[in-house]
Structures are given as C-alpha cells and as structure tokens.
Design an enzyme around this catalytic site. Structure first.
Site, short mmCIF file in Angstrom:
data_model
loop_
_atom_site.label_atom_id
_atom_site.label_comp_id
_atom_site.label_asym_id
_atom_site.label_seq_id
_atom_site.Cartn_x
_atom_site.Cartn_y
_atom_site.Cartn_z
N LYS A 143 -8.59 13.50 4.80
CA LYS A 143 -7.62 12.41 4.75
C LYS A 143 -6.65 12.62 5.91
O LYS A 143 -6.65 13.68 6.53
CB LYS A 143 -6.87 12.39 3.42
N ARG A 144 -5.79 11.63 6.18
CA ARG A 144 -4.81 11.84 7.23
C ARG A 144 -3.92 13.05 6.92
O ARG A 144 -3.73 13.41 5.75
CB ARG A 144 -3.95 10.57 7.41
N THR A 188 -8.50 6.69 -1.67
CA THR A 188 -9.86 6.14 -1.80
C THR A 188 -10.90 7.22 -1.55
O THR A 188 -12.02 7.12 -2.03
CB THR A 188 -10.08 4.95 -0.84
N HIS A 200 0.80 -1.23 0.00
CA HIS A 200 0.00 0.00 0.00
C HIS A 200 0.83 1.27 0.00
O HIS A 200 0.27 2.36 0.16
CB HIS A 200 -0.92 0.04 1.23
N LYS A 234 -14.70 8.14 -3.33
CA LYS A 234 -15.95 8.44 -2.60
C LYS A 234 -16.48 9.81 -3.02
O LYS A 234 -17.69 9.99 -3.23
CB LYS A 234 -15.69 8.42 -1.08
N LYS A 291 0.71 14.56 1.49
CA LYS A 291 -0.64 14.84 1.01
C LYS A 291 -0.86 16.34 0.78
O LYS A 291 -1.86 16.75 0.21
CB LYS A 291 -1.67 14.30 2.00
C1 Z16 Z 1 -2.54 3.31 4.87
O1 Z16 Z 1 -3.75 3.77 5.21
C2 Z16 Z 1 -2.09 3.34 3.54
C3 Z16 Z 1 -0.86 2.84 3.25
C4 Z16 Z 1 -0.05 2.32 4.26
O2 Z16 Z 1 1.15 1.81 3.95
C5 Z16 Z 1 -0.46 2.28 5.57
C6 Z16 Z 1 -1.71 2.77 5.86
CL1 Z16 Z 1 -2.29 2.71 7.48
C7 Z16 Z 1 -3.02 3.86 2.47
C8 Z16 Z 1 -2.37 4.60 1.32
O3 Z16 Z 1 -1.64 5.70 1.80
C9 Z16 Z 1 -3.44 5.07 0.34
O4 Z16 Z 1 -2.87 5.68 -0.79
C10 Z16 Z 1 -4.28 3.88 -0.12
O5 Z16 Z 1 -5.39 4.32 -0.87
C11 Z16 Z 1 -4.80 3.10 1.06
O6 Z16 Z 1 -3.74 2.73 1.93
C12 Z16 Z 1 -5.51 1.83 0.64
O7 Z16 Z 1 -4.77 1.11 -0.29
#
Ligand code: Z16
Length: 800
Positions: A534-535, A642, A348, A646, A540
């Site tokens: 988002k976080r 994501t 991810h 949405k 970001k």
């Molecule tokens: C996370 O939420 C994501 C990546 C990661 O290594 C750890 C956490 Cl907790 C996120 C990505 O930053 C985001 O781009 C992606 O859409 C999401 O994971 C789901 O794949």
C-alpha cells in the site's frame, strides 16, 4: 467473441505483416504485443460501436464517473478474459512458437493513479461494463504517470514514467470531439435585450481539450463502454507563433504529470488547473452529446448521472451550472435543480490534510466565472439555511469560508448523495468530518462499501486458485462472486485443503523467482509470507510492522537455537516525493532488510523483502503469494482499504485493526479466521478527547518495546542515524500521533499467535478457505449494483 484458433493465427500474422512489413521471427515481444492489441481491438470494434448505438436508441441513462485518477493495470489479459479469448490466443500463439506470458509482460502498466482511489475507479469501470450499465469514465491522459521508484542506498529515488513512449494501442484519439476550456481573463455580465445577463469574457487563456477514448470491455456480454481521457493542446486556427514559450509550456503542463499525492492535497495552482480542465471538458462533452439527441434541457437529469470521485472533480457542479445558464438559457432555479439531481459524491478520507480547499484569490483569478457561480451558491445556501439552522452552523458549512473555497462542502451541497466507502467511515463522516452538513442534509448521506473486481484479482492474477475453485464449486462464481460461499462445504475436505496449500506454494515460488531475479535474494517458500502492500503513510503504520521484524530479529539473536517459524516480510510502497517522514520509513525498512538479510545467525529463517516500484502489475504477483495480510492502520484513519479485500480473496488471513472495511472483512469471514488487534475508534477518540495519551508510558512499561525503539538511535541498525532519530522523535518527543506504541503489545501478541497457528497447515488453510469464501461479498459488481440502485438510478444486469 468466437474465433477459431486457425482464424486467429491468420489474423495475427496478417496484423504483423501490415504493421511491420516483416515476418514473425523478425519482431520483438513489444511488436507482438502491439499487433495483438490491434487485433483484439478489431475483434472488439463491433461491440464498441454497437454498445454506443444501443444506448442511444434505447435512451439509456448514462453514468459518468469523474475521477482525476484511473489505475487500470495492463489491459491485454483483462480484455482477452472478458472477450473469452484467452485459450484461443494462448494456443494460437503457441502454435506460432510464441508465449502469451512473455508478450503480456511487454505491455506498459498505465500508472495514472496513486493507489486505492484510482484503482477503485478502474474496478468500477470494469464492473459497470460487466453489469451492462451505460457507464463512462472521465479523466486525464497524463503524459507521465506516477513516478517509477528506485532504491539507491536504501533511499527512494523517483524516475519519470514515460509510459507513452511506444504509443498506446488501446486508445483512440478523437480530435473531432475536442472542446475549449477557458482559464483566467476577465468576465462581466452584459444585460441582454430580453432582460437576461450574459457573461462576456476578455483575455482568457484558452486550452484545447482533446479526448482519447479507451474501450472498457464487459465480461462475456458483448458490452464495451468508454473511458475518456483528456489531453491539453494548443487551440487550433491560432497563429502558433503568437504563443510565447511560457504560454505553450503552461498548456503542455496541464496534462503532463500526475500529482504523486495519496490522501493528501498538494494545494498547487497547477492541480486546480488540472481539475477544472478535465471537469469542464467532460461536462461540455456530456451536454453536447445530450443536446444532439434531445430537445431542451428538461429531461437532462433523467438521462445523465455524474459521479464525483473524491473532491477533485467537484467543479463539475459550477461548470454544469455555467453551461445550463450561460449556454442553454436555463434559469438559476432550473439549473440548480438539475445539477443536484445529476450529481453524487464519494468521500474517500477523513484526513484533514486531504480535504481540499483553495484560496479564494487563486480560485477567482484562475476561474472568474466559476467563482461567481460558487459565490452565488454560497449566498443562496446562507440565505436559505440561516433561518433554519442558525448562523453558526451555516457559517461552518458554507462553500466559502476563511478565505477558502471548501470543495467537500461544495460537493455535498451541489449533490443529491454523498457516500463513504465503508460503514465505519460513513459513520465518522456523519459524526465528525461532515457533521455540520449531516445536520442540514441527513437524507443525502449513505454508505457504499468498496469492492474489487475478482476477474483481475483472482481469475487473472491467480489461475491455479481459479482452476482449483472451478473443480469443486463449478465456474459460475466467475460471474457471480457470491457463489464463493459454497466453498464452505469443503472446510473439512482434507484433499481440498491440501490443494489450497499447493496453490499457495506455486504462487510463492513465482514470487520467490521474481525476488531472486530483481533483488538477487533467495527466500524460502516454506516460510510465512507476511505482506504489506500500500502507499507509504504514517497512518498506515509500516513502522509497526518494522517493529515486529526487529522483535523477531532480537529473538533469533538472543536464542539462536530456539525454534523459530520462518518468515518473509514483504513490502511494496511508494512515498510521495515531498513526504519527508514516509521517505525516512522507506530508508528504515531497507536498512533493517540489510541488517537482517545478511546476518549468518539469522540465516534463511527471517528475510525482509522491499520490492521497489509497487503498482498493479507487481500486486498481481505478490498478493496471490501472501499468507498474512497486514492491515494495521490507526483505527479511524483508513477510509476503507482495498488491498485487504484482494488479499482476502487470495486466501491470506488478515492481521488487522478495526478500521475501514477491515471491520466488515472480520465480520464476513469470522473473527476466528483473522487476527484482529489494537485500539478501537472509540478508544482513539477517547484519547483525543481527554488528551491523555502518553507514548512514553508504553515505552517505559515494556522493555521489549523499549529495546526496539532504542535500536532506532543506538547504532544497532547501520545507516539510519538521521532517519532513526527523526522516527524516534516522532514517537517520544511528539507523542506518537498514530498510536504505534499503544498498539504494539496487542499486535505482537497476534504475530506470535500467527507463528504458532501456521504450523498446523490444515487448520490454516481451513481459515484461508473461510476468507476466500467470504470475499465474494466484496466483489465490485455488487458494490456497483448498489450505486446503480441507490444513487444513479440506472438499470443493471442481475448476477444470478
Ligand atoms: C486515495 O487513494 C484514497 C483516499 C484519498 O482521499 C485520496 C486517495 Cl488518492 C484511498 C483511501 O485512503 C483508502 O482507504 C480507500 O480504500 C481508497 O481511497 C478507495 O476508496
């Protein structure tokens, strides 16, 4: 599920009476929520039992989705929707003088995840059940979820999330399915009479893993799958006085609290304990279940798929090896063949700081037997691959290196599949982050673009939109989101475009009411709602969004009587408590909000709203009200995103860099319906390669930008003397790691365009329509069907 309104009312009143021994008017919304939850579970109980039985008798291959986070959101409405009970329950409650919308607010929102990754896991469980896939979640039942966020004097303050205080009506404790997880101690291999070696353990710290199961209800299909969350307890039959307070605390601590880090590795021993805890318990319960229904292990890979969601559950690989060899008498070769067939891994992130590695000494001390197995995986990998690929490449890619256990490499080597979460991200994995392993195992790499469940994000979060869609294209899109494409027939239907405006207005009114109530701030509903949720993370680039706000502020101050298209900038974001820079940005946003919102010259034309404690429940109110979707990460850094999907599905237009799934969103909806801008990945990488990015040149070359950057340190924004300096230095002294200054001009050009375009509501809503129509391609059901076909090799329902 069919039940008449009259029957529901009788059942509900009976439930109230059983639980509280009192009458309805003597109960609180929380009491009513719990009673309703019990009743929903009673209605769904037969499905849950039937689903498990059917999987057994049909010998269905099971998928186990291992994730250290699940972020499901409140479950009442989701369960009612999927059981087709919303209307009956709403009417029944109304006839009893109750309001479903009040009761639903009483449910705690389980925040057992940080952000995208945990929410994705929850969307995928919903999709698996809805596609009739035998899918199971496996994770941790954290006593405390992600911290609750407050702002005090503009600073983030974290409070514990005591979400289990009033119990959890959706869970079932299954103590009879508990198992023991061993940590530490000493292990040695004892030769057996039959010539094999059996590990012997001494002085281990044993922990009891107790599962709590939650039913995951499929959409209108009578399927209920299981999410199994593990809790750490003292092992039974032991003299509890034998445990010291410190030992008891050590056990309690394992499942006490979620690590609050998104896209970052905390690197703490306790985190490794959590990882092995839920991984070992999960694999033990899978093997136990398999053995109860099969003889021998040879068909294991035909019956089981285990998915590794990011590297946190990677220890499933050595743990399955351990069980197969130590407990089930498999040879190394058989165990290894089965393990690789069963395992698959999703990456991810490409951020270096998020790639987990564990110091060998820590790992070996905590998990001595698991370390032996990892060391043997490493030895065999080196022995097998060095002759083919050379020592340099093998050394670079082996599970052990530089005194560390490298979790991502172990995950790739022990799996048959590794996937990225958007095409761009998968290409970067192959070219950069996992390039070495891509040379060794090219056939394992594949892409699975993320998806979201439109059931929660449109049907539940945006009922006015859902109804408007039904009236035009029928309601089959609710099962098959691809049918949203048929909306394109209404592009030039003025009546429909007006309806879309009205839907958006209604959602803005709901958000404005929330903002008025929580922040005491009035925001107008005819403004552009410009949303970034988002976080909080440097990559970001919430900072770039702040720069736009300052630009608009200066514009109004410079020309108070010139026309200005009203804007409301809306933020939701938590910062990891230890992430100093992210917290400085939070303080900055709040300081800018304070400055702008109270300026009489600015008036109602420009407002900045930072809503504290962003999470699933707030997202359900904010996202339907958005006009503009800020997706402005530095190209290459956001694996997928994501919230972009949405917001798209709710008719917001994306102001987006060519990063992650933004690329695919822009392509699907058409670039003319979005606002793309900024450096491409190729341009970012060219800067890296040549080392010739000079943030200062952008600062010097653009007076408007210089004024904004200077405002961080010249007293324009009260209350940020330390934070302003820190951010200023990150840009000019440390050369702007995330290219904020480089992207400023193209970002602002698109923001100006937005203000112009928004004034033609017909054209704007036509583009909103294009976004909604194209969003079906990002449905979780489609994404999960691709996992089922390509990776897990399990059957699933077709959507059409
Ligand atoms: C996370 O939420 C994501 C990546 C990661 O290594 C750890 C956490 Cl907790 C996120 C990505 O930053 C985001 O781009 C992606 O859409 C999401 O994971 C789901 O794949």
């Amino acid at each position: 599920m069919t039940v008449t309104c009259a029957q529901f009312k009788r059942d509900f009143l009976a439930e109230i009476k059983t639980l509280y021994a009192t009458t309805l008017n003597d109960t609180s919304p929380l009491d009513q929520l719990i009673a309703l939850g019990h009743l929903v579970r009673r209605y769904d109980g037969p499905n849950w039992a039937k689903t498990a039985r059917a999987y057994q008798t049909q010998h269905r291959k099971q998928v186990y989705y291992f994730s250290i986070e699940f972020l499901p959101g409140r479950l009442l409405m989701a369960n009612l929707l999927n059981l087709n009970l919303v209307t009956t329950v709403r009417h029944g409650l109304k006839e009893l003088g109750l309001d479903l919308d009040q009761i639903r607010q009483a449910e705690p929102d389980p925040a057992l995840g940080n952000g995208g990754l945990g929410r994705l896991a929850a969307c995928y469980l919903d999709a698996m059940a809805s596609l009739d896939i035998a899918g199971n979640g496996n994770g941790i039942r954290y006593r405390y979820g992600l911290f609750k966020q407050l702002f005090i004097n503009g600073y983030q303050v974290e409070m514990p999330d005591d979400w289990l205080r009033n119990g959890n009506v959706w869970e079932t404790r299954r103590e009879n399915k508990s198992c023991i997880v061993r940590f530490g101690g000493h292990v040695w291999l004892q030769p057996q009479a039959n010539g094999t070696l059996k590990p012997q353990y001494r002085d281990t710290d044993d922990v009891l893993a107790v599962p709590y199961d939650v039913g995951i209800v499929g959409y209108h299909n009578s399927v209920t799958n299981t999410l199994r969350l593990w809790s750490a307890e003292l092992p039974p039959n032991a003299d509890h006085t034998y445990y010291s307070q410190a030992q008891r605390d050590q056990i309690d601590d394992i499942t006490k609290v979620l690590y609050p880090d998104d896209s970052n590795s905390a690197g703490q021993a306790l985190r490794l304990r959590q990882e092995y805890f839920f991984t070992s318990a999960g694999v033990q319960s899978i093997v136990r279940h398999f053995c109860a229904h099969h003889h021998g292990m040879r068909t294991f890979a035909k019956q089981v798929a285990i998915h590794i969601n990011d590297t946190h559950p990677t220890l499933v690989i050595p743990e399955l090896m351990r069980l197969l060899m130590d407990e089930h008498h498999c040879s190394w070769d058989l165990a290894w063949a089965l393990t690789r067939q069963v395992m698959s891994y999703t990456n991810h992130t490409i951020l270096q700081e998020a790639l987990e590695t564990w110091p060998v000494a820590l790992f070996q001390g905590l998990l001595p037997r698991i370390y032996q197995i990892v060391a043997e995986i490493d030895r065999r990998y080196r022995a097998q691959k060095t002759p083919v690929f050379g020592a340099a490449l093998v050394d670079q890619t082996a599970p052990l290196g530089n005194g560390q256990v490298r979790m991502a490499y172990l995950a790739v080597i022990g799996s048959h599949s590794v996937n990225g979460v958007a095409p761009l991200h998968t290409e970067l994995l192959k070219k950069d982050v996992l390039h070495g392993l891509y040379q060794v195992y090219p056939e394992r790499f594949n892409n699975k673009t993320n998806g979201i469940t439109l059931r929660r994000w449109v049907q539940l979060a945006n009922p006015p939109l859902a109804r408007t869609l039904d009236a035009r294209i029928g309601n089959l899109w609710r099962r098959n989101p691809r049918l949203l494409k048929t909306l394109l027939a209404y592009q030039y239907d003025q009546g429909f475009l007006t309806e879309l405006s009205q839907v958006k207005l209604a959602n803005k009114q709901a958000l404005a009411a929330l903002v008025a109530q929580r922040l005491g701030l009035q925001i107008r509903t005819d403004a552009i709602y410009d949303v970034q949720v988002k976080r909080l993370h440097a990559y970001k680039r919430q900072l770039l969004h702040v720069f736009e706000i300052l630009r608009e502020y200066f514009q109004i101050k410079d020309q108070p009587t010139a026309p200005f298209v009203p804007r409301v900038h809306i933020f939701g974001a938590k910062a990891a408590p230890s992430y100093h820079y992210a917290k400085a940005i939070i303080k900055l946003i709040n300081a800018v909000a304070n400055l702008v919102n109270h300026d009489p010259v600015v008036g109602s034309r420009l407002k900045v709203v930072f809503i504290p404690n962003y999470g699933v429940s707030l997202a359900e109110v904010i996202i339907p009200a958005a006009d503009v979707s800020e997706q402005i990460s530095t190209a290459s850094k956001e694996a997928s995103g994501t919230s972009n999907m949405k917001l798209m599905a709710n008719g917001a237009l994306a102001l987006a860099t060519y990063d992650g799934a933004n690329v695919d969103i822009i392509q699907a909806a058409g670039a003319k319906n979005e606002y793309p801008f900024g450096l491409t990945v190729a341009e970012v990488y060219r800067y890296y390669q040549r080392g010739d990015y000079r943030a200062r040149d952008f600062y010097r070359g653009n007076p408007e930008l210089k004024r904004i950057v200077d405002s961080l340190v010249d007293g324009t924004i009260p209350g940020i003397s330390t934070e302003g300096r820190e951010i200023y230095d990150s840009l000019l002294r440390y050369n702007d790691e995330f290219f904020v200054l480089a992207d400023y001009a193209s970002y602002v050009a698109q923001q100006r365009q937005i203000s112009q375009d928004y004034q033609d509501q017909t054209a704007w809503q036509r583009r909103a329509l294009a976004n909604i129509a194209a969003s079906g391609a990002f449905g979780a059901d489609l994404a999960v069907a691709r996992y089922a076909d390509d990776i897990w090799q399990v059957p699933h329902d077709r959507l059409d």
